[in-house]
Each structure stands twice: as C-alpha cells, then as structure tokens.
Motif scaffolding. Structure first.
Motif, short mmCIF file in Angstrom:
data_model
loop_
_atom_site.label_atom_id
_atom_site.label_comp_id
_atom_site.label_asym_id
_atom_site.label_seq_id
_atom_site.Cartn_x
_atom_site.Cartn_y
_atom_site.Cartn_z
N ARG A 319 -4.48 -1.21 5.23
CA ARG A 319 -3.71 -2.19 5.88
C ARG A 319 -2.94 -3.16 4.58
O ARG A 319 -1.87 -3.62 4.94
CB ARG A 319 -4.63 -3.24 6.65
N TRP A 320 -3.70 -3.32 3.61
CA TRP A 320 -3.18 -4.02 2.34
C TRP A 320 -2.01 -3.47 1.97
O TRP A 320 -0.89 -4.22 1.36
CB TRP A 320 -4.53 -4.26 1.26
N PHE A 321 -2.06 -2.08 1.67
CA PHE A 321 -0.92 -1.57 0.92
C PHE A 321 0.13 -1.06 1.76
O PHE A 321 1.62 -0.80 1.21
CB PHE A 321 -1.61 -0.33 0.28
N ALA A 322 -0.01 -0.94 3.22
CA ALA A 322 1.04 0.01 3.92
C ALA A 322 2.53 -0.99 3.79
O ALA A 322 3.48 -0.06 3.71
CB ALA A 322 0.50 -0.02 5.34
N ASP A 323 2.71 -2.02 3.67
CA ASP A 323 4.05 -2.65 3.93
C ASP A 323 4.51 -3.19 2.66
O ASP A 323 5.44 -3.93 2.41
CB ASP A 323 3.83 -3.92 4.83
N ARG A 324 3.82 -2.96 1.40
CA ARG A 324 4.40 -3.28 0.28
C ARG A 324 4.84 -1.96 -0.51
O ARG A 324 4.14 -0.97 -0.51
CB ARG A 324 3.12 -3.93 -0.58
N THR A 325 5.54 -2.22 -1.58
CA THR A 325 5.98 -1.22 -2.49
C THR A 325 5.03 -0.88 -3.52
O THR A 325 4.23 -1.97 -4.15
CB THR A 325 7.42 -1.28 -3.02
N LYS A 326 5.30 0.14 -4.40
CA LYS A 326 4.32 0.36 -5.51
C LYS A 326 4.72 -0.86 -6.58
O LYS A 326 3.73 -1.47 -7.17
CB LYS A 326 4.86 1.58 -6.01
N ASN A 327 6.03 -1.18 -6.69
CA ASN A 327 6.26 -2.24 -7.69
C ASN A 327 5.68 -3.65 -7.14
O ASN A 327 5.34 -4.32 -8.03
CB ASN A 327 7.54 -2.56 -8.13
N GLU A 328 5.64 -3.79 -5.96
CA GLU A 328 5.08 -5.02 -5.47
C GLU A 328 3.66 -5.16 -5.53
O GLU A 328 3.21 -6.25 -6.07
CB GLU A 328 5.69 -5.27 -4.07
N LEU A 329 3.11 -3.88 -5.31
CA LEU A 329 1.57 -4.27 -5.48
C LEU A 329 1.18 -4.15 -6.93
O LEU A 329 0.52 -5.08 -7.29
CB LEU A 329 0.91 -2.81 -4.74
N GLU A 330 2.06 -3.50 -7.87
CA GLU A 330 1.69 -3.61 -9.21
C GLU A 330 1.88 -4.97 -9.83
O GLU A 330 0.91 -5.38 -10.59
CB GLU A 330 2.48 -2.69 -10.22
N SER A 331 2.85 -5.65 -9.25
CA SER A 331 3.43 -6.94 -9.81
C SER A 331 2.30 -8.10 -9.06
O SER A 331 1.90 -8.94 -9.84
CB SER A 331 4.73 -7.45 -9.34
#
Length: 423
Positions: A319-331
């Motif tokens: 749920r946390w990761f599904a709507d975010r891109t790789k770059n968004e999550l890393e940032s």
C-alpha cells in the motif's frame, strides 16, 4: 603502430600508462597465462594497482574473448572486443607457444625476473608441460604461483573441466536460487568466475607479502567450487546444526522480514526496514505512525513470523509503495531507512552515486573511439588504482618483453618468430 610504441624501448614501465606507474604494486612483475574471465580479471586488478602484467597468449590461439561481443568497430572494418578490453586493461601483451621447447625456455627465463605467475588451466596441465609450480619454484624460489581452476589442485574432481555454471552447481548456490517450489535458477552473472577472481587477488597479495618478507614463494590454489561455497551465507551451518537444506526463496530472506522486493508505480524497490528502529521511522515517513505500536506487529519477532508477515506486514508495504515511483520513494525515505530502487544497468550507468565513485570510466581507444566500462571499486588515498588503461593488441609487446626480461636480441626474437614460437 600504437602510440605506446613511442615509449623508451627495454623499459617495461615506460609502456604502462603514466598513472599506473604510480600504483602500490609498482615494480611487481606478473606473468598472466590466462584466458576468459577468472584469470584475466585477477591479473587486471593487479594491473590497476600498478603491477606490470604481461599477458601471454598462444600465437595461433589467443584469448578467444578477443572476439566476444560487444565489439568496437572502426571505419576500415576492424573490430576490438569491449568484453576483452574490460578484463585486460593496463596489461602488456606477448605471444608464446609454451608447448615448444623454445617456448618453455623463454617462459623459464621470464619466470626468473617475475614476482607472480597466474594461470587458469585445468589442474595438472602446467605440470605436464614441465611448467608447474614445483618446476618453476626451482628457477625462482620467491615466485608466487596463483592457479585458478574449477575444482582446485587437489581432490577427486581436480581434473574435471569446469565453467562458471559448474561451480554454481557443485558449490550449492544454484540449488538455493530461484522461486519457492520452482526449479533452481543460476545466479544471473558469472559468480563462480568472479568470486574465484577476488580470492585469487587476496591470496596473491598475501603470498606476495610473505615472499617479500622471507624470499619464499608459494602456490596459491583457488577453486571456483570452493569460492562459490563460501558465498552460501548460513546454508552450511543451517544444515550441520539443524539439518535444514537450503532451498530457493525467491526475493525473501530466510528469517528476516520485511527484507525483499516490493512493486511500486514504475518498477520495484528493495525495502529492508526490519528492525524496530527502522520500522518505526518508516511508519512515520509514510504517515501511519500508529502502526509502530500495533500489538500484532510491534516487534521484530512478530514481524519475522511468516504468517504475520504475509497477512499484516506485506500488505502495508504494498500500500505504501504502489502509487509512488522509484525516485519518489528513494527521495522520500532512502536517506532514513534501507530503501533502494531496483535499477537496470542503464539506470546504474547514469546513477549519480556511481558517477561520484568513478565507477564508470571512459577510455579512448585509438582508431575506435571512446569505451565506457566498469571502474575499480577499490578506493585508496595515496595510491589509487587506475582503471583507464588500454587493453593490448595480440602480441603488441612481445619483442619489448623478450628483450627486457629474457635478455634476447633482435636476432633471437626474429628466430623465434621464424619458428612460430611467437607471432
């Protein structure tokens, strides 16, 4: 004729890139009688560190990776293997047929001036030629003789032919890799070759230190099977202590959770926030701080439980990761918790951290243009390795090496060429 041919004759160091001449292994002479990857990569690391590495190839059957793709091509139809270039940079090259009496004699002359010899034939091959460790030790007692092979110089498998897959198969790693309940998968790189390379370098440097201190050389015996086995983490002790046979686990860890791959908007990320500290930080970062105190998942022991993980923990992360891109999550979280984008090679080559660490280097090949290749992961403050050297053409330095180390004259070299002992 290469531009390097303008260097002073008979001085081997003058034929190396200027930066390589300042390395920590400056003055160490390495005879490289290897081909493909494990041996050439081992000697290349030594060359990057400043050793004078002389690649010795059969005049009629040179290292066949010289033809491996990808290929640099020039306007006249010529080609040069980038594969070969990556594992043979910073070396000098000569040809020599060591199966001939003259070739054996030349090699023995070179051994007298060498510090290290690296070979990756099947065990016993060099002995049959009269060029094994015991033979060469009699000529140069301080010689470090590094032998890399599939199964090592001893044991019932010593004479078996082997490739990387042989080591992955017999070292246990292949049986552990893949998805649960499915057929095992080989590791997606030549880990048998590469691990043997690294142990070969470690063994060589250790033996070289001993030889410099005592004058006593030794055989460094590296097996690909041994090397792979050493990479199987806790598989051996899990079996010897608990009787558990390691099986494929896919992307999961055998007991640590969460610690695997998770899907996101444009691909996948690795998340390893399994400790209580990292779990609490993650809950706060993703806007659900109350989850850190949820009685069902408020400790590592509870989150490690496979049923609890699949039922309660994994759905939260998806749920946390599904709507975010790789770059968004890393940032958003990469500086605070172990969360990393799973990057393909195109993304890795342009990664700012890789650039900051000088891990992709540009080398300009005369007549072919620039080549971008892997740099050196060894970082040293005073004598950093040099990864921007060229790989040599076949036999490019044969005459130079024979004159400098074997003491041969132009007439001697011409006679060896006439007899096809050299190219």
């Amino acid at each position: 004729m290469s531009e390097r041919a303008n260097a002073m004759p008979y001085d081997l160091s003058a034929w190396l890139p200027p930066a390589a001449q300042q390395g920590s292994l400056r003055g160490v002479v390495v005879l490289d009688i290897t081909r493909v990857v494990a041996g050439p990569f081992c000697s290349m690391i030594l060359a990057d560190l400043g050793a004078t590495v002389i690649k010795i190839e059969h005049p009629d059957e040179p290292d066949y990776t010289r033809d491996f793709p990808p290929l640099l091509e020039n306007s006249t139809g010529g080609s040069f293997s980038a594969f070969f270039a990556q594992y043979n940079r910073n070396k000098l090259a000569m040809t020599l047929n060591v199966a001939t009496p003259e070739g054996k004699e030349v090699l023995r002359s070179l051994v007298q001036k060498a510090n290290v010899l690296v070979e990756n034939f099947r065990a016993g091959t060099m002995d049959k030629l009269g060029l094994g460790y015991e033979d060469l030790k009699a000529i140069n007692p301080s010689l470090v003789y590094t032998a890399l092979s599939g199964y090592g110089q001893t044991g019932p498998y010593r004479r078996r032919p082997a490739y990387d897959n042989s080591a992955q198969a017999t070292g246990g790693l292949w049986s552990m890799n893949g998805e649960p309940g499915q057929a095992p998968l080989r590791v997606g790189t030549i880990i048998g070759d590469l691990s043997a390379t690294l142990y070969g370098v470690i063994g060589t440097l250790s033996a070289l230190r001993h030889a410099e201190r005592t004058g006593e050389g030794q055989l460094v015996d590296i097996s690909q099977q041994d090397s792979v086995l050493s990479l199987t983490e806790t598989a051996v002790v899990s079996y010897t202590v608990e009787g558990k046979v390691a099986e494929p686990l896919g992307n999961q860890h055998p007991f640590v959770r969460p610690y695997e791959l998770y899907p996101c908007k444009d691909g996948f990320v690795f998340f390893g926030g399994y400790t209580d500290k990292f779990w609490r930080i993650s809950c706060e970062l993703f806007g659900e701080p109350e989850l850190a105190d949820d009685p069902g998942i408020d400790s590592m022991a509870k989150r490690f439980d496979p049923v609890t993980y699949e039922k309660l923990v994994r759905p939260i992360l998806v749920r946390w990761f599904a709507d975010r891109t790789k770059n968004e999550l890393e940032s958003m979280a990469g500086d605070a918790v172990p969360l990393s984008a799973i990057k393909n090679i195109a993304e890795v080559v342009t990664d700012p951290q890789i650039a900051a660490r000088d891990m992709i280097v540009d080398v300009d090949y005369p007549d072919y243009g620039p080549l971008r290749m892997v740099g050196s992961p060894i970082k040293m403050g005073k004598t950093p390795p040099q990864a921007r050297g060229l790989a040599p053409e076949i036999g490019e330095h044969t005459a130079v090496v024979l004159k400098a180390l074997a003491g041969l004259s132009d007439v001697d070299v011409a006679e060896l060429k006439r007899k096809k002992v050299i190219r």
